[in-house]
Scaffold this active site. Structure first.
Site, PDB file in Angstrom:
ATOM      1  N   ASP A 222       0.763  -1.086   0.028  1.00 51.54           N
ATOM      2  CA  ASP A 222       0.021   0.011  -0.027  1.00 51.54           C
ATOM      3  C   ASP A 222       0.963   1.458  -0.126  1.00 51.54           C
ATOM      4  O   ASP A 222       1.178   1.671   0.959  1.00 51.54           O
ATOM      5  CB  ASP A 222      -0.841   0.065   1.318  1.00 51.54           C
ATOM      6  CG  ASP A 222      -1.634   1.444   1.237  1.00 51.54           C
ATOM      7  OD1 ASP A 222      -2.013   1.898   0.129  1.00 51.54           O
ATOM      8  OD2 ASP A 222      -2.395   1.588   2.524  1.00 51.54           O
TER       9      ASP A 222
ATOM     10  N   ASP B 245      -7.399  -0.683  -5.117  1.00 52.07           N
ATOM     11  CA  ASP B 245      -7.337   0.947  -5.601  1.00 52.07           C
ATOM     12  C   ASP B 245      -6.880   1.139  -7.225  1.00 52.07           C
ATOM     13  O   ASP B 245      -6.407   0.259  -7.714  1.00 52.07           O
ATOM     14  CB  ASP B 245      -6.025   1.182  -4.766  1.00 52.07           C
ATOM     15  CG  ASP B 245      -5.788   2.549  -4.328  1.00 52.07           C
ATOM     16  OD1 ASP B 245      -6.362   3.425  -4.813  1.00 52.07           O
ATOM     17  OD2 ASP B 245      -4.777   2.854  -3.382  1.00 52.07           O
TER      18      ASP B 245
ATOM     19  N   ASP C 207     -15.322  14.035 -10.421  1.00 50.37           N
ATOM     20  CA  ASP C 207     -14.367  13.089 -11.363  1.00 50.37           C
ATOM     21  C   ASP C 207     -14.350  13.609 -12.784  1.00 50.37           C
ATOM     22  O   ASP C 207     -14.362  12.558 -13.815  1.00 50.37           O
ATOM     23  CB  ASP C 207     -14.843  11.684 -11.227  1.00 50.37           C
ATOM     24  CG  ASP C 207     -14.300  11.011  -9.892  1.00 50.37           C
ATOM     25  OD1 ASP C 207     -13.806  11.853  -9.110  1.00 50.37           O
ATOM     26  OD2 ASP C 207     -14.809   9.972  -9.612  1.00 50.37           O
TER      27      ASP C 207
ATOM     28  N   ASP D 140     -10.708   9.411 -12.159  1.00 52.22           N
ATOM     29  CA  ASP D 140     -11.552   8.594 -11.214  1.00 52.22           C
ATOM     30  C   ASP D 140     -10.985   8.854  -9.733  1.00 52.22           C
ATOM     31  O   ASP D 140     -10.265   7.998  -9.355  1.00 52.22           O
ATOM     32  CB  ASP D 140     -11.732   6.911 -11.797  1.00 52.22           C
ATOM     33  CG  ASP D 140     -12.690   6.231 -10.972  1.00 52.22           C
ATOM     34  OD1 ASP D 140     -13.427   6.826 -10.282  1.00 52.22           O
ATOM     35  OD2 ASP D 140     -12.525   5.136 -11.289  1.00 52.22           O
TER      36      ASP D 140
ATOM     37  N   GLU E 245     -20.264  11.103 -13.655  1.00 54.68           N
ATOM     38  CA  GLU E 245     -20.363  10.810 -12.137  1.00 54.68           C
ATOM     39  C   GLU E 245     -21.553  11.493 -11.615  1.00 54.68           C
ATOM     40  O   GLU E 245     -22.448  11.241 -10.877  1.00 54.68           O
ATOM     41  CB  GLU E 245     -19.019  11.354 -11.297  1.00 54.68           C
ATOM     42  CG  GLU E 245     -19.276  10.755  -9.733  1.00 54.68           C
ATOM     43  CD  GLU E 245     -18.990   9.463  -9.336  1.00 54.68           C
ATOM     44  OE1 GLU E 245     -19.425   8.827  -8.742  1.00 54.68           O
ATOM     45  OE2 GLU E 245     -18.012   8.777 -10.075  1.00 54.68           O
TER      46      GLU E 245
ATOM     47  N   SER F  69     -13.477 -16.136  10.798  1.00 59.62           N
ATOM     48  CA  SER F  69     -13.228 -16.856   9.662  1.00 59.62           C
ATOM     49  C   SER F  69     -14.498 -17.185   8.728  1.00 59.62           C
ATOM     50  O   SER F  69     -14.159 -17.607   7.614  1.00 59.62           O
ATOM     51  CB  SER F  69     -12.495 -18.169  10.042  1.00 59.62           C
ATOM     52  OG  SER F  69     -13.371 -18.710  11.271  1.00 59.62           O
TER      53      SER F  69
END
Length: 622
Positions: A231, A252, A270, A274, A292, A310
């Site tokens: 990230d 992302d 936008d 984007d 948009e 889980s």
């Protein structure tokens, strides 16, 4: 996706439909970034994945329990890298020895050839590690199996299963005619202690190697904090699929800009780019209105967030990994991906699933239905779950939520711990269950945190605990995948083995003790009633709150109506988690309840969906 009422497509073999081609998915996700997490090019990323799998490979030793991190008695993340819990080591040894023995039997080969065959099945990058283990253990394994010693005896004699003082020998298979104690003594005499056997007792502590210590720290950070390993802009979203990447959260679309991520309100509609990753941007040349604004303004856009365990993360161990008649290179191709997703498959899950299932059944999810209802919701998903998630440890997990109260769209949050507040592997399991008082405290703390983070107009659904008596009732006398070849291992035997080792995912339900099963369900009901009372009596400024029972009973009824059997709703390897079929059917039940009782949770249908699809196609995919 198959029609849910079309029962003809599901029954050929619900556990073994296809094997995932996960390598291709990982490659597709990796194409959006040139640099790997260690600062190098893609080769560094691949090196990391290989090392991650090797370091986590000992965790496969716990494969027949629901997860290395599942129950309250499991070690915390840091300790996993200083050594594997001895009970898990025993389970893993018995598993591997059983598979090798059955491979030799199935292919009418020697044990040595069976070991080589097993190593050849797994992905090439991990074969060296497999051959190393085979070199260390292989000769002893072959000698004992040739003497007709079963897996329990072999693993006790290799000192990978340990008997606690005053406790019986734990065993999965029926004891040999001479008795397990006598057989183990005989095996130890055959073995004779050797130097190479002594040298591998500390082998699990791979992180002691100087070159791996920093990597281990990074892996521990990922496991502990549940944030994407890769990230680059720190917005908690990633372009890489696993290691808490976009299998867990919407992908992302710009990992170099922290203001660009799924779920935010668009920046200046936008016009030029984007900003919310929903694939809708630019200006309509016909009238100069941003797409948009035209398609999503006032559309009641929202994301979906799961806070769970889980089951919500969709824990799954492919049964073909331990069913010798179905083992192949293809069957193990998904092993690196499975490990780097902690043996979870959130991309197919009930709440946030978005890819077509490759593990049987079909994918249906709350996210997919919200997206179909309003395509402006594209990619706005977060699966904030962990194996072993309970009302207590979710208080830490919830901190990884990515939602800006001022900048982002509202969210539908599903809170579902399912069973871990009553499930543990302790012998005195009742004493280690969450009390109603503690449940109230934990859930209220979580809700207060959400109120401080969620945008106004959000919704929270509290899901009650499951009645886990369903597990024993439908599985106890059936054969486990390990027992299908020789008809020698039932789920009842598996549950007893795990309980003996104190690594059971749920001693209170996975037991032949009917009284204990009933007491566990009684406590689960008490905790569900706590959730009901919270919904009845509490109000929050930024979201409204709802309650629903865990829909297992309705799911089973629907599956029977479709021609299925209840046992098909349970994961075949661990005998504990909901299967892919159960997840998909549960989605339908949850959706119908919301549609008829809480329509405000789902938002309105977007009348521009067809136009969005016509112009933006798959909106950049997932």
């Amino acid at each position: 996706m198959p029609n849910e009422t079309d029962s003809s497509v599901h029954f050929s073999n619900p556990w073994h439909n296809t094997s995932p081609d996960c390598e291709r998915q990982a490659e597709r996700g990796g194409q959006t970034s040139d640099r790997g997490p260690l600062g190098g090019m893609r080769g560094s990323r691949q090196m990391f994945l290989d090392l991650f799998c090797i370091l986590c490979l000992p965790l496969l030793l716990s494969a027949v329990s629901p997860s290395p991190f599942t129950s309250g008695n499991a070690p915390s993340a840091p300790s996993l890298f200083s050594g594997v819990h001895k009970g898990h080591t025993c389970v893993g040894c018995v598993l591997v020895v059983s598979v090798v023995e059955q491979l030799a039997q199935w292919h009418n080969s020697t044990v040595k050839a069976a070991l080589e065959r097993l190593c050849n099945y797994i992905p090439e990058d991990l074969q060296g590690f497999c051959y190393l283990l085979a070199e260390l253990y292989g000769p002893h394994l072959a000698e004992l199996i040739d003497k007709e010693m079963n897996a329990d005896v072999v693993c006790h004699s290799l000192k990978l299963c340990k008997q606690d003082p005053g406790q019986p020998f734990c065993h999965l298979y029926p004891p040999p005619k001479v008795g397990i104690s006598t057989a183990i003594r005989k095996a130890k005499r055959i073995m004779k202690t050797s130097k190479d056997l002594k040298s591998i007792m500390g082998f699990s502590n791979l992180c002691s190697f100087p070159l791996l210590d920093k990597l281990c720290e990074k892996i521990k950070y990922v496991i502990r904090n549940k944030l994407p390993f890769e990230d680059f802009d720190g917005d908690k979203f990633s372009t890489f699929p696993t290691l808490r990447g976009y299998h867990w959260r919407g992908r992302d679309c710009n990992d170099k800009n922290a203001t660009v991520y799924p779920g935010r309100r668009p920046d200046n509609w936008d016009v030029k780019s984007d900003s919310n990753c929903n694939g809708i941007w630019g200006v309509d040349p016909k009238d100069g209105i941003p797409y948009e604004e035209k398609f999503c303004k006032g559309a009641d856009s929202r994301g979906v967030v799961l806070l769970g365990d889980s089951a919500g993360a969709h824990f799954h161990i492919p049964p073909e990994w331990m069913t010798v008649a179905q083992m192949s290179v293809k069957a193990f191709a998904n092993l690196p991906m499975a490990f780097t997703d902690e043996l979870d498959w959130p991309q197919f899950s009930e709440t946030t699933g978005f890819l077509n299932s490759t593990i049987g059944g079909w994918t249906d999810s709350l996210y997919l239905r919200l997206r179909r209802r309003n395509r402006c919701n594209h990619r706005d998903l977060q699966n904030i779950s962990q194996n072993g998630g309970s009302s207590g440890n979710l208080l830490d997990l919830i901190k990884s939520l990515a939602r800006n109260q001022l900048l982002d769209n509202p969210a539908v949050v599903v809170y579902a711990t399912v069973g871990n507040d009553v499930c543990n592997g302790e012998r005195d399991t009742l004493a280690h269950m969450t009390t109603p008082k503690k449940m109230l405290s934990n859930v209220m703390q979580a809700l207060q945190f959400l109120n401080s983070r969620l945008p106004n107009g959000s919704h929270v659904i509290l899901t009650g605990l499951v009645d886990g008596r369903f597990l024993w009732d439908n599985l106890h006398d059936r054969y486990h995948p390990l027992g299908q070849l020789n008809k020698d291992v039932t789920y009842s035997q598996l549950y007893s083995f795990l309980n003996c080792l104190q690594v059971s995912p749920c001693s209170g339900w996975l037991t032949s003790n009917e009284t204990l099963r009933n007491l566990t369900s009684e406590r689960a009901l008490q905790l569900s009633n706590v959730l009901k009372e919270i919904v009845r009596s509490e109000k929050f400024s930024n979201f409204d709150i709802f309650y629903m029972d865990f829909p297992l009973r309705q799911t089973a009824a629907e599956w029977r109506r479709m021609g299925g059997e209840p046992w098909q709703l349970i994961e075949p390897v661990d005998g504990f988690h909901p299967s892919q079929i159960a997840a998909a059917l549960g989605t339908s039940i949850t959706w119908q309840k919301a549609l008829h009782e809480w329509p405000q949770v789902l938002g309105k249908e977007n009348p521009f969906n067809n136009q969005i699809e016509a112009i933006f196609k798959d909106q950049g995919g997932h």
